[in-house]
Design a protein around this motif. Structure first.
Motif, short mmCIF file in Angstrom:
data_model
loop_
_atom_site.label_atom_id
_atom_site.label_comp_id
_atom_site.label_asym_id
_atom_site.label_seq_id
_atom_site.Cartn_x
_atom_site.Cartn_y
_atom_site.Cartn_z
N ASP A 78 2.46 -4.98 11.71
CA ASP A 78 2.92 -5.16 10.33
C ASP A 78 3.42 -3.81 9.85
N GLN A 79 4.72 -3.61 9.96
CA GLN A 79 5.29 -2.30 9.61
C GLN A 79 6.39 -2.47 8.59
N VAL A 80 6.44 -1.53 7.68
CA VAL A 80 7.52 -1.51 6.68
C VAL A 80 8.34 -0.26 6.91
N VAL A 128 7.31 6.34 -5.58
CA VAL A 128 6.79 6.25 -6.95
C VAL A 128 7.37 7.43 -7.74
N THR A 155 -2.55 -7.63 4.68
CA THR A 155 -2.95 -8.72 5.58
C THR A 155 -3.41 -8.19 6.94
N MET A 210 12.46 -3.52 -2.36
CA MET A 210 11.18 -2.82 -2.38
C MET A 210 10.56 -2.91 -3.78
N VAL A 211 9.27 -3.16 -3.81
CA VAL A 211 8.56 -3.24 -5.09
C VAL A 211 7.63 -2.03 -5.20
N VAL A 212 7.84 -1.23 -6.25
CA VAL A 212 7.01 -0.04 -6.46
C VAL A 212 6.33 -0.16 -7.81
N LEU A 213 5.04 -0.04 -7.84
CA LEU A 213 4.22 -0.19 -9.05
C LEU A 213 4.56 -1.50 -9.78
N GLN A 227 -6.04 4.87 -8.69
CA GLN A 227 -4.96 4.03 -8.18
C GLN A 227 -5.47 3.23 -6.99
N ASN A 274 2.52 1.98 5.83
CA ASN A 274 3.26 1.13 4.89
C ASN A 274 3.02 1.59 3.45
N VAL A 278 11.80 1.81 5.56
CA VAL A 278 12.72 1.89 4.42
C VAL A 278 13.79 2.93 4.74
N GLU A 297 4.99 4.73 2.52
CA GLU A 297 6.40 4.48 2.20
C GLU A 297 6.56 4.19 0.70
N LEU A 298 5.57 3.47 0.15
CA LEU A 298 5.63 3.18 -1.29
C LEU A 298 5.41 4.44 -2.12
N VAL A 328 -2.07 -11.39 12.76
CA VAL A 328 -1.04 -10.36 12.59
C VAL A 328 -1.44 -9.12 13.39
N ASP A 356 1.08 -4.92 1.07
CA ASP A 356 0.42 -6.08 1.66
C ASP A 356 -0.59 -5.62 2.72
N GLN A 387 -0.93 -0.70 -3.01
CA GLN A 387 -0.02 -1.70 -3.56
C GLN A 387 0.58 -2.60 -2.49
#
Lengths: 173, 129
Positions: free
Chosen positions: A164-166, B60, B78, A138-141, B71, B52, A168, B55-56, A161, B76, B74
């Motif tokens: 598109d779900q993330v 933080v 698409t 995971m990429v945060v900031l 802000q 999504n 965690v 979740e980020l 698409v 994707d 961040q």
């Protein structure tokens, strides 16, 4: 008996009025059809209208939120975009199990559960779109973290698409 | 005898009026259905992106959730392509020193928008939920 008027045919005015009405209906029909086709081209298929898709995503989300790791392989499966392997907390909350989401068969999603030495159990959903799952850091900031996320995507036949779900995994003590 | 002379003007007008009402109603229903389906598709796409992004923002670090700075999303985006042109906004409020309310907003055509808020508490370092 045929009236004299009919025998002489229709007047120019009658024909013009009928043609005008026909033209208006034709115009409306063509406009609506064009609007529909524009929408079809712009918007992806709404897979969420299918109960199977909601069910797949709900179960997948549950497995991933309770996951503690993502093993590289089990049985004949290897972690890949078409087979997601999740080591997760079992529904009884006191043990763990390995769940394989086999997405390799078009139109089908298989969920296999491996627990201790018991034979695997399987759940199948049909009429499913083609899913792709990737497990990535995971990429945060802008900074990669220790946590892993599962990115689930599904595209329609046009390549748009639609899902598109993330998901965690939740932090575990 | 009457039929052989054709229809009267009143009969033709009534028939045309009924036909016009039926056709207009059908077209209106069809147009409304198309509009609602499009709005449902828009909302589904927007909520996937919001979910999504949330979740980020759950992850933080609390100290980096800045109230003052603007802000942006961040994750994707698409999935939001059909909604273009759209804008995304992240708004942070601090009702208390140890609380941050992060409100995520997507705005797109025709003045439509979707929001999702994440409440974060200062847990002293750990990102506990």
């Amino acid at each position: 008996m045929v009236s004299r008027r009919r025998a002489r045919g229709y007047s120019l005015m009658e024909i013009v009025v009928v043609m005008a009405l026909f033209g208006v209906f034709l115009f409306i029909l063509v406009t609506l059809t064009a609007e529909m086709r524009r929408n079809e081209k712009k918007w992806p298929v709404n897979f969420f209208a299918r109960p199977e898709v909601g069910s797949i995503l709900a179960r997948m989300r549950h497995d991933i939120l309770d996951a503690t790791s993502f093993p590289n392989n089990i049985d004949t499966y290897t972690q890949s975009p078409t087979s997601l392997i999740v080591y997760t907390i079992a529904p009884d909350r006191s043990s763990a199990e390995t769940v394989v989401w086999d997405l390799s068969k078009p139109g089908e999603v298989h969920r296999k559960v491996y627990k201790a030495n018991l034979p695997p159990t399987e759940w199948v959903a049909r009429q499913a779109p083609i899913f792709i799952c990737t497990v990535e850091p995971m990429v945060v900031l802008g900074q990669p973290t220790d946590e892993q996320e599962v990115h689930i995507q599904a595209v329609d036949k046009e390549g748009k698409v639609a899902i598109d779900q993330v998901f965690v995994p939740r932090p575990h003590a | 005898m009457r039929r052989s002379r054709g229809f009267s003007m009143a009969e033709v007008l009534v028939a045309l009026a009924i036909l016009a009402i039926v056709i207009t109603t059908t077209i209106a229903m069809f147009a409304e259905r198309t509009k609602r389906m499009r709005e449902a598709s828009e909302t589904i796409l927007a909520w996937q992106a919001l979910s999504n992004e949330a979740e980020l923002w759950r992850r933080v670090p609390f100290a980096q959730i800045d109230v003052a700075s603007s802000q942006t999303f961040q994750s994707d985006l698409t999935v939001l392509t059909p909604l273009a042109p759209y804008t995304t906004v992240v708004k942070v409020d601090a009702p208390r020193a140890d609380i941050r309310n992060v409100t995520l907003t997507i705005r797109w055509a025709a003045g439509r928008e979707a929001h999702l808020a994440v409440a974060r508490a200062n847990t002293g370092g750990g990102n506990l939920w």
